[in-house]
Design a protein around this motif. Structure first.
Motif, mmCIF file in Angstrom:
data_model
loop_
_atom_site.group_PDB
_atom_site.id
_atom_site.type_symbol
_atom_site.label_atom_id
_atom_site.label_comp_id
_atom_site.label_asym_id
_atom_site.label_seq_id
_atom_site.Cartn_x
_atom_site.Cartn_y
_atom_site.Cartn_z
ATOM 1 N N VAL A 173 61.769 7.323 23.850
ATOM 2 C CA VAL A 173 61.728 7.346 25.282
ATOM 3 C C VAL A 173 63.449 6.917 25.616
ATOM 4 N N VAL A 174 63.391 5.686 25.242
ATOM 5 C CA VAL A 174 64.677 4.997 25.434
ATOM 6 C C VAL A 174 65.607 5.222 24.277
ATOM 7 N N GLU A 175 66.903 5.879 24.614
ATOM 8 C CA GLU A 175 68.017 6.206 23.815
ATOM 9 C C GLU A 175 68.432 4.862 23.169
ATOM 10 N N PRO A 176 68.551 4.902 21.743
ATOM 11 C CA PRO A 176 68.873 3.464 21.067
ATOM 12 C C PRO A 176 70.481 3.488 21.511
ATOM 13 N N GLY A 177 70.882 2.281 21.574
ATOM 14 C CA GLY A 177 72.345 1.669 21.720
ATOM 15 C C GLY A 177 72.594 1.941 23.171
ATOM 16 N N SER A 178 71.704 2.558 24.090
ATOM 17 C CA SER A 178 72.373 2.867 25.158
ATOM 18 C C SER A 178 72.709 1.638 26.206
ATOM 19 N N VAL A 179 73.274 1.797 27.412
ATOM 20 C CA VAL A 179 73.668 0.934 28.263
ATOM 21 C C VAL A 179 73.340 1.296 29.700
ATOM 22 N N SER A 180 72.691 0.406 30.539
ATOM 23 C CA SER A 180 72.412 1.114 31.846
ATOM 24 C C SER A 180 72.902 0.054 32.806
ATOM 25 N N ASP A 181 73.437 0.787 33.931
ATOM 26 C CA ASP A 181 73.821 -0.270 35.016
ATOM 27 C C ASP A 181 72.999 -0.019 36.340
ATOM 28 N N ARG A 182 71.819 0.418 36.094
ATOM 29 C CA ARG A 182 70.928 0.322 37.146
ATOM 30 C C ARG A 182 70.615 -1.041 37.571
ATOM 31 N N LEU A 183 70.419 -1.076 38.971
ATOM 32 C CA LEU A 183 70.019 -2.377 39.423
ATOM 33 C C LEU A 183 68.503 -2.661 39.274
ATOM 34 N N VAL A 184 68.164 -3.837 38.500
ATOM 35 C CA VAL A 184 66.989 -3.864 38.272
ATOM 36 C C VAL A 184 66.427 -5.411 38.652
ATOM 37 N N SER A 185 65.367 -5.637 39.542
ATOM 38 C CA SER A 185 65.119 -6.850 40.105
ATOM 39 C C SER A 185 63.671 -7.359 39.221
ATOM 40 N N TRP A 186 63.295 -8.637 39.271
ATOM 41 C CA TRP A 186 62.275 -9.101 38.450
ATOM 42 C C TRP A 186 60.961 -8.654 39.122
ATOM 43 N N VAL A 187 61.118 -8.329 40.427
ATOM 44 C CA VAL A 187 60.200 -7.747 41.285
ATOM 45 C C VAL A 187 59.669 -6.282 40.697
#
Length: 482
Positions: A259-273
């Motif tokens: 599902v999640v691509e190995p070695g990928s990097v995301s700049d998506r904003l994520v909050s602990w909420v």
């Protein structure tokens, strides 16, 4: 084996966003780097609070602490809310949660299936046949593990602390090799604390490696989501307890084979909420409509957010109220009580040698420039930082005419957020007690108040425990002009 994925959640305490995969070449983190190589490194992930209990309450409830009443560090909700683990259990998951809770409430008895260590069970292939969720908290990086080895600090006044009888990681990192942030003085004491923390991170990384090895040996790695994150920043001044970048900008590593691509990097904003709805989404469980966050993975993945929110309230015996909104470029801080200094005394924080060093150098007139940024007797009512050019948040742009439009926009976004959640931080804690929302622990923490030595005092002799302690005129003064 279930076709629904198992989930492993690993939380590092007080670690900050520090690992080799995040570009920190002075720390030894081959296993965190290995996890990042197996999945995705999130570069824009944020805690909602820079201290453990409010942050962890967010993780498990999917709600902001200042909405539900878990915003004070060391308060206790009278009526515990449902956790995301209730949703997972209702969906058929087995929940193993053997280590730290620290949610500012005691969960109801049906929130987990067992509290037994599970790594050996995983290695032996003895996990439940149904899909499972397994949690572990790695405490070696906790603030107290940076205190001096001598028990005189650890035993002071009965504080929770890293047990000095436990073996500590060997001192390997050279203090001369560590980076010192510009808001701290570059002295041997400060470098020693940072080097100790780097050695503790290396031990945490070794423990992460044991978990990954056990998962590989179990034969279930191909159907297991592994998530690593930290609750908040390092136990240093202006990091832990403070909602600047180093207090809330955290690591987030996620592997999900296929599902999640190995070695990928995301700049998506994520909050602990967003964590609780994401676990529900991964597990195929319904996401409660009252959650404040939204899933960033799984079947119910939502569109990306464009800002995150954070706060700071009473820290043990030290009262404050600070709120933050951050987007991809700007970090806006509102200090509702600018008359309360950043550096008011906090019994727990005073054990840190770096804090002692700040006080000593400030009293001697030897703090200069941004190294003195934590020590003035007052705070500004507003702060604004361009995190692209100033990731340490030390160059305040709130009064810059060229950034007036940005300041006004961020202030308006924060106003909308606070109105939407009916921020409980705006109400005196005694009112929340009277309403039956939180237990009365006021005198328990008021008893910790004590003065600093006169030469170290800034603003007030004692920490401010509640707004009523302020002189009347000041108690009614919030962030002027906002």
């Amino acid at each position: 084996m279930s076709d629904r994925p198992n989930i492993v959640l690993i939380v590092g305490e007080d670690i900050g966003r520090i690992a080799g995969c995040y570009g920190d070449d002075y720390v030894r983190t081959p296993n965190l780097d290995r996890l990042a190589a197996r999945g995705c490194r999130y570069d824009e992930a944020y805690s909602t609070y820079p201290v453990c209990a409010p942050s962890r309450s967010t993780m498990v409830t999917g709600q902001y602490p200042m909405r539900i009443g878990t915003h004070q560090m060391r308060s206790t909700l009278v009526h515990p809310p449902r956790l995301f683990t209730h949703e997972l259990r209702d969906a058929g998951y087995h929940v193993s949660w053997p280590t730290k809770l620290d949610f500012n409430f005691e969960p109801s008895s049906d929130w987990r299936d067992d509290d037994e260590p599970w790594v050996d069970r995983l290695r032996a292939g003895a996990m439940p046949r149904q899909p499972w969720f397994a949690y572990v908290n790695l405490a070696i990086t906790h603030e107290s593990s940076m205190w001096p080895d001598a028990g005189e600090y650890a035993d002071r006044e009965g504080l929770e602390h890293w047990d000095p009888r436990k073996p500590r990681p060997p001192r390997v990192t050279e203090p001369a090799d560590v980076p010192v942030p510009s808001y701290l003085p570059d002295t041997p004491v400060v470098r020693g604390d940072i080097a100790r923390h780097a050695d503790n991170i290396a031990e945490l990384d070794r423990q992460v490696g044991q978990i990954l090895d056990a998962l590989d040996a179990s034969g279930q790695a191909g159907n297991t989501v592994v998530m690593f994150l930290a609750d908040h920043g390092r136990g240093l001044p202006r990091e832990k307890r403070w909602p600047y970048s180093t207090g809330i900008h955290m690591p987030l590593l996620v592997s999900w084979p296929g599902v999640v691509e190995p070695g990928s990097v995301s700049d998506r904003l994520v909050s602990w909420v967003d964590l609780a709805p994401t676990f529900c989404s991964i597990a195929g469980a319904p996401i409660p409509a009252y959650y404040d966050g939204a899933a960033f993975l799984g079947a119910a993945e939502a569109p990306p957010r464009d800002r995150v929110f954070a706060g700071r309230d009473r820290m043990d015996e030290s009262f404050d109220r600070v709120r933050v909104v951050r987007d991809r470029r700007y970090h806006y801080v509102r200090n509702f009580y600018p008359q309360i200094p950043y550096c008011q005394r906090n019994l727990y924080m005073e054990n840190m040698p770096t804090m002692q060093e700040l006080r000593r150098l400030n009293a001697a007139g030897e703090l200069h420039g941004t190294a003195a940024i934590f020590m003035p007797p007052r705070k500004p009512a507003e702060e604004l930082y361009d995190v692209r050019t100033d990731p340490e948040c030390v160059h305040d742009l709130a009064g810059d005419p060229d950034h007036a439009d940005v300041r006004a926009r961020m202030a308006a976004e924060l106003d909308r957020f606070l109105a939407d959640i009916d921020d409980l931080g705006a109400y005196p804690e005694r009112d929340l007690v009277a309403k039956g929302l939180v237990a009365d622990r006021i005198e328990e923490f008021r008893a910790r108040l004590a003065p600093l030595p006169p030469e170290f005092q800034r603003g007030y002799p004692l920490a401010v425990f509640e707004p009523a302690d302020l002189p009347h005129a000041e108690a009614n003064t919030e962030a002027g002009g906002v």
